[in-house]
Design a protein around this motif. Structure first.
Motif, PDB file in Angstrom:
ATOM      1  N   ASN A 108      27.960  38.018  48.851  1.00  0.00           N
ATOM      2  CA  ASN A 108      28.882  38.012  49.831  1.00  0.00           C
ATOM      3  C   ASN A 108      29.141  36.052  50.678  1.00  0.00           C
ATOM      4  O   ASN A 108      29.745  35.433  50.787  1.00  0.00           O
ATOM      5  N   HIS A 109      27.528  35.598  50.127  1.00  0.00           N
ATOM      6  CA  HIS A 109      27.808  34.156  50.341  1.00  0.00           C
ATOM      7  C   HIS A 109      27.619  33.457  49.584  1.00  0.00           C
ATOM      8  O   HIS A 109      25.955  33.298  48.897  1.00  0.00           O
TER       9      HIS A 109
ATOM     10  N   SER B 159      32.780  34.383  49.893  1.00  0.00           N
ATOM     11  CA  SER B 159      32.641  35.228  48.873  1.00  0.00           C
ATOM     12  C   SER B 159      33.067  34.610  48.346  1.00  0.00           C
ATOM     13  O   SER B 159      34.186  34.175  47.646  1.00  0.00           O
TER      14      SER B 159
ATOM     15  N   GLN C 185      23.296  41.348  49.616  1.00  0.00           N
ATOM     16  CA  GLN C 185      23.771  40.462  49.487  1.00  0.00           C
ATOM     17  C   GLN C 185      25.275  39.926  48.581  1.00  0.00           C
ATOM     18  O   GLN C 185      25.605  39.690  48.433  1.00  0.00           O
ATOM     19  N   TYR C 186      24.747  41.271  47.666  1.00  0.00           N
ATOM     20  CA  TYR C 186      26.683  41.369  47.411  1.00  0.00           C
ATOM     21  C   TYR C 186      26.643  42.891  46.603  1.00  0.00           C
ATOM     22  O   TYR C 186      26.104  43.906  47.379  1.00  0.00           O
ATOM     23  N   GLN C 187      27.787  43.330  46.631  1.00  0.00           N
ATOM     24  CA  GLN C 187      28.468  44.694  45.986  1.00  0.00           C
ATOM     25  C   GLN C 187      29.171  44.582  45.331  1.00  0.00           C
ATOM     26  O   GLN C 187      30.001  43.749  44.857  1.00  0.00           O
TER      27      GLN C 187
END
Ligand code: B3K
Ligand code: ZN
Length: 877
Positions: A91-92, A55, A80-82
């Motif tokens: 995240n990836h 991440s 996929q994100y925060q």
């Protein structure tokens, strides 16, 4: 919203970044009420990082309105994100990827002056320390260095000039009257050095040929009304460029160097790569509107920012705990430059007075920290006198320990070894150690231990053995978070002055000045063959940032004042003599005893005025009694009125006794030379205005003279000095009213001159100061949104008008509290600086002490307090 309880960041927690950003492509699409920022970041896993987490965290402020994110051209879904409180987690991400992000921001609503904001009609940026994260999501830390390409798009009519770092690559027309310019900066840099400017600006151009014959385009961009105020900055820039080649072997690297002047700016200026942004107050200068002090400030700041191109930009800081690596070193470099351009002893005296008054006070207060801090909550609170000025003193000590040749070798090694890197203070010291073979292990404590060391010196003379001994004892007071200090390595330059005023030979080589190395708590130095007890001249040139305590008699001080071969110590002996006199008067004033003036001080001042062979600049400095601020610093308890009363009494006594010589000096220095901001003229004006200040104490002479000077003045130095003299003199009241009015009429369109007008009134020692300040807040020349104006009126009143600010009814404190709360929401950095006077509450007697503490407590209770203020208030209470 109140910032959450601020977290403390520790140096010991430093970790290398997990990812690097090799290339950064930015597009700024500037529109009326928003700006679309598109970024494309070529990221790569950092081989030096232990982490294998997939991440990626990017810093980003809460006002970034995220539109979309793509990783390698694939748009990310919400899962996929925060978003976090201070950024974004993707995240990836692969080990190598291109991240595209689009955000919307609202620069016209940004009052903090960090990130992208609007100053009058132009857009500009300020990114140091952590402003870039308010522009877009990014690895906003100085050890992530990237190659930037920046495209700016805006309405061509409103924003014909579009600037960013580096060299222009491309430009062209677009639909709807818009245009674009693309800039590319070939040098990798951290985001804090990024800058952009968009506006309707005029430009002054010149060029500089470097030592390798490269022609550099120099440009100063200003509003067209200020085109006549750029010459001094341009000249200063060219001098700085030449000086850095000659003194440090540093050549400029890009093909152009740009300076932009903006009116709304939190500090003096900013060293963005190839595109320095300056507060108008630090770049514009014209004899009609600018004082000598401001001319010199322009020269110093232009040099400072230019010198950062090497000490800061080419070699930058690994993290913000290393701030003094660039700031201490660059202040040292700019003070060397100013010393070379003007008088070195005058510059040294000015620097030391400033350090002693303000840095010593900071180091004895609740915000005390080492030159290399080890923890902070808000990094903007650490752009301090300690990091800058004490940091510069520490570099100066390294220079004197190594000598000129080795110091230059050390800086060459440092620059070449770390070019393009983000490094630590340790790396700087190591380079110096390596070239010199010196062991600087103990010396490094100057970076780690806070507080001002005190060295107590005792002398003894053995008439039989003909030996003279000096015993040195060092200690360092407890400072916040540091109760036990290890001994410092303190270089003490000294000499011995005999009864005829001659320097004695101190060793078999006949040296008349030596540097004594004090490294333990107590050491004794013995001189042989001393026929008569001499007067020791200690800490020549202020060879270390310490307090030196030796029990001089006033005769010894008068002797040093007249004869010391070290110019700095001649001045310092005068200061010490004045301090002896003033401290006795302060005690008498406190005890309500009758004040009686010391005649010796009057005699030596009289001799200074008679001796026309002396440099007027030096005479001015020697006639200046220690300022009230300095008396506050050295007092255990600050009795504001006693200090003010005693000092005024001394000035009055001196003026009365020396009236004739003062008048003669004033006349002798009156001439009609064409104005030039050069050392010799500045010295003459400074002495003439100092004399005028004394003469204001003589009712029958001063007011008339000041009024005449106000009307005759052909330059702002003399005009402002006369105005200040008038508004500080009760007997000149009617002239003061007329002069203030005339000034206001004449300079209504000159923002910087009007700021001076505000400042002069804010610092008037006469009664009812607070009422005057409150009235002035309603004047069109004032606006709390403009940092220069807030500082000129509010800052000046609270920090440079002690008798009014510390009124026993607490009204000054209540006023400051209100202003801090008002600024809290608008501009945290300006607000945080304003808090300083309140943090010194422990040094005031009751009732002030409690009233100041209450004001701090009220600030602390305020619901929406930003972390900048929270940190200072929490540490102070
Ligand atoms: N480096 C900047 C200071 C930035 C301050 C940020 N709060 C100016 C200078 O010292 O040259
Ligand atoms: Zn700097």
């Amino acid at each position: 919203m109140r910032d959450a309880t601020p977290q403390t960041i520790y140096l010991k927690d430093y970790k290398v970044p997990e990812f690097l950003i090799d290339k950064t492509n930015l597009v700024f699409d500037l529109n009326e009420d928003y700006c679309r920022v598109s970024s494309s970041l070529a990221i790569r896993r950092n081989p030096a990082s232990q982490s294998s987490s997939a991440s990626l965290f990017l810093h980003g402020g809460k006002d970034l309105d995220l539109q979309c994110i793509e990783v390698d051209d694939c748009p990310l879904n919400d899962d996929q994100y925060q978003r976090t409180e201070d950024g974004l987690i993707i995240n990836h991400v692969p080990d190598n990827a291109v991240i595209n992000i689009e955000v919307l921001i609202k620069p016209h609503l940004n009052t903090t002056m960090m990130g992208l904001y609007k100053s009058r009609t132009m857009y500009c940026t300020q990114c140091e320390a952590e402003g870039f994260r308010n522009i877009t999501f990014y690895l906003d830390r100085p050890d992530v260095m990237s190659e930037f390409t920046t495209k700016l798009i805006a309405d061509k009519h409103q924003f014909p000039v579009l600037l960013s770092n580096g060299n222009p690559l491309d430009q062209g027309e677009l639909d709807n009257g818009r245009h674009f310019v693309t800039w590319h900066d070939p040098f990798k840099k951290p985001a804090y050095l990024f800058a952009l400017v968009a506006g309707d600006l005029s430009v002054v151009e010149d060029s500089f040929t470097t030592c390798t014959n490269r022609e550099i385009l120099l440009q100063i961009f200003v509003e067209s009304k200020d085109l006549n105020k750029c010459d001094h900055a341009m000249l200063s820039l060219k001098k700085s460029m030449r000086w850095d080649e000659q003194t440090y072997g540093r050549e400029y690297d890009l093909d152009r160097f740009m300076i932009v002047a903006v009116d709304d700016f939190n500090m003096g200026a900013m060293e963005n790569k190839g595109l320095n942004i300056f507060n108008t107050s630090a770049v514009l200068a014209n004899p009609k509107t600018t004082t000598d002090a401001a001319f010199q400030r322009v020269e110093g700041i232009v040099a400072h920012e230019y010198f950062h191109n090497w000490s800061g930009n080419r070699v930058t800081c690994r993290d913000w705990f290393q701030l003094s690596l660039k700031e201490g070193f660059t202040v040292y470099r700019d003070s060397q430059f100013s010393a070379d351009m003007n008088s070195s002893v005058v510059k040294r005296i000015e620097d030391v007075s400033y350090l002693r008054t303000y840095q010593f006070a900071e180091d004895a207060g609740p915000m005390s920290h080492p030159v290399q801090p080890d923890a902070y909550m808000e990094i903007n609170n650490f752009y301090t006198l300690t990091v800058y000025e004490k940091g510069a003193e520490v570099v100066g000590m390294i220079h004197s320990l190594l000598g000129d040749a080795k110091f230059r070798q050390g800086s060459d090694l440092y620059f070449s070894r770390h070019d393009g890197q983000a490094v630590t203070i340790e790396e700087f010291v190591s380079a110096m150690e390596e070239v010199s073979g010196l062991d600087l292990k103990q010396f490094r404590r100057w970076y780690k231990q806070s507080g001002t060391p005190v060295v107590n010196v005792q002398s003894s003379y053995d008439a039989e053995a003909k030996t003279y001994s000096l015993n040195f004892n060092q200690s360092c007071p407890t400072t916040s978070g540091q109760s036990h200090k290890k001994p410092f390595f303190i270089p003490i330059k000294l000499g011995l002055v005999d009864a005829n005023g001659q320097d004695l030979p101190l060793n078999s080589q006949g040296d008349q000045s030596i540097v004594f190395s004090l490294y333990s708590n107590s050491q004794t130095l013995v001189f042989e063959n001393i026929q008569q007890p001499p007067v020791p001249s200690l800490l020549r040139g202020f060879s270390a940032p310490i307090k030196l305590d030796y029990n001089y008699t006033s005769d010894e001080l008068a002797h040093l004042m007249a004869h010391d071969s070290d110019g700095f110590n001649r001045w310092d002996a005068g200061q010490k003599l004045s301090l002896l006199v003033l401290n006795r008067l302060i005690d008498d004033a406190k005890a309500k005893r009758e004040l009686v003036m010391d005649q010796q001080l009057i005699t030596v001042f009289g001799e200074l005025l008679k001796d026309h062979s002396l440099d007027p600049a030096m005479v001015n400095l020697m006639l200046q009694l220690p300022s009230e601020a300095q008396l506050h610093e050295q007092a255990e308890t600050i009795y504001v009125d006693a200090i003010h009363g005693a000092r005024e009494f001394a000035r009055q006594s001196i003026a009365t006794a020396l009236q004739e010589q003062l008048v003669a000096t004033y006349k002798r220095l009156t001439d009609n030379q064409d104005y030039a901001p050069e050392a010799q003229q500045i010295g003459r004006r400074s002495l003439r205005n100092c004399v005028l200040g004394y003469l204001m104490q003589v009712e029958t002479v001063g007011p008339e003279l000041a009024w005449q000077q106000f009307n005759d003045a052909s330059n702002m130095t003399d005009k402002a000095a006369a105005l200040s003299a008038l508004v500080n003199c009760q007997a000149a009241d009617s002239y003061a009213v007329k002069a203030l009015h005339a000034f206001e009429q004449d300079y209504a369109d000159e923002t910087l001159a009007m700021n001076l007008w505000l400042q002069i009134q804010a610092t008037s020692k006469l009664n009812n100061g607070l009422e005057r300040v409150k009235d002035l807040m309603g004047h069109p020349a004032f606006s709390i949104n403009n940092p220069n104006k807030a500082r000129s009126l509010l800052g000046a009143f609270c920090s440079a008008n002690p008798v009014n600010f510390h009124h026993q009814d607490g009204s000054g404190y209540g006023f400051l509290q209100q202003q801090i709360i008002a600024l809290n929401a608008l501009n945290p950095q300006v607000a945080a600086r304003l808090v300083t006077p309140l943090t010194r509450w422990k040094k005031l007697p009751e009732p002030n002490r409690q009233l100041m503490r209450d004001a701090l407590q009220q600030i602390s209770n305020h619901k929406g307090l930003v972390k900048d203020i929270q940190e200072i208030v929490t540490k102070s209470l």
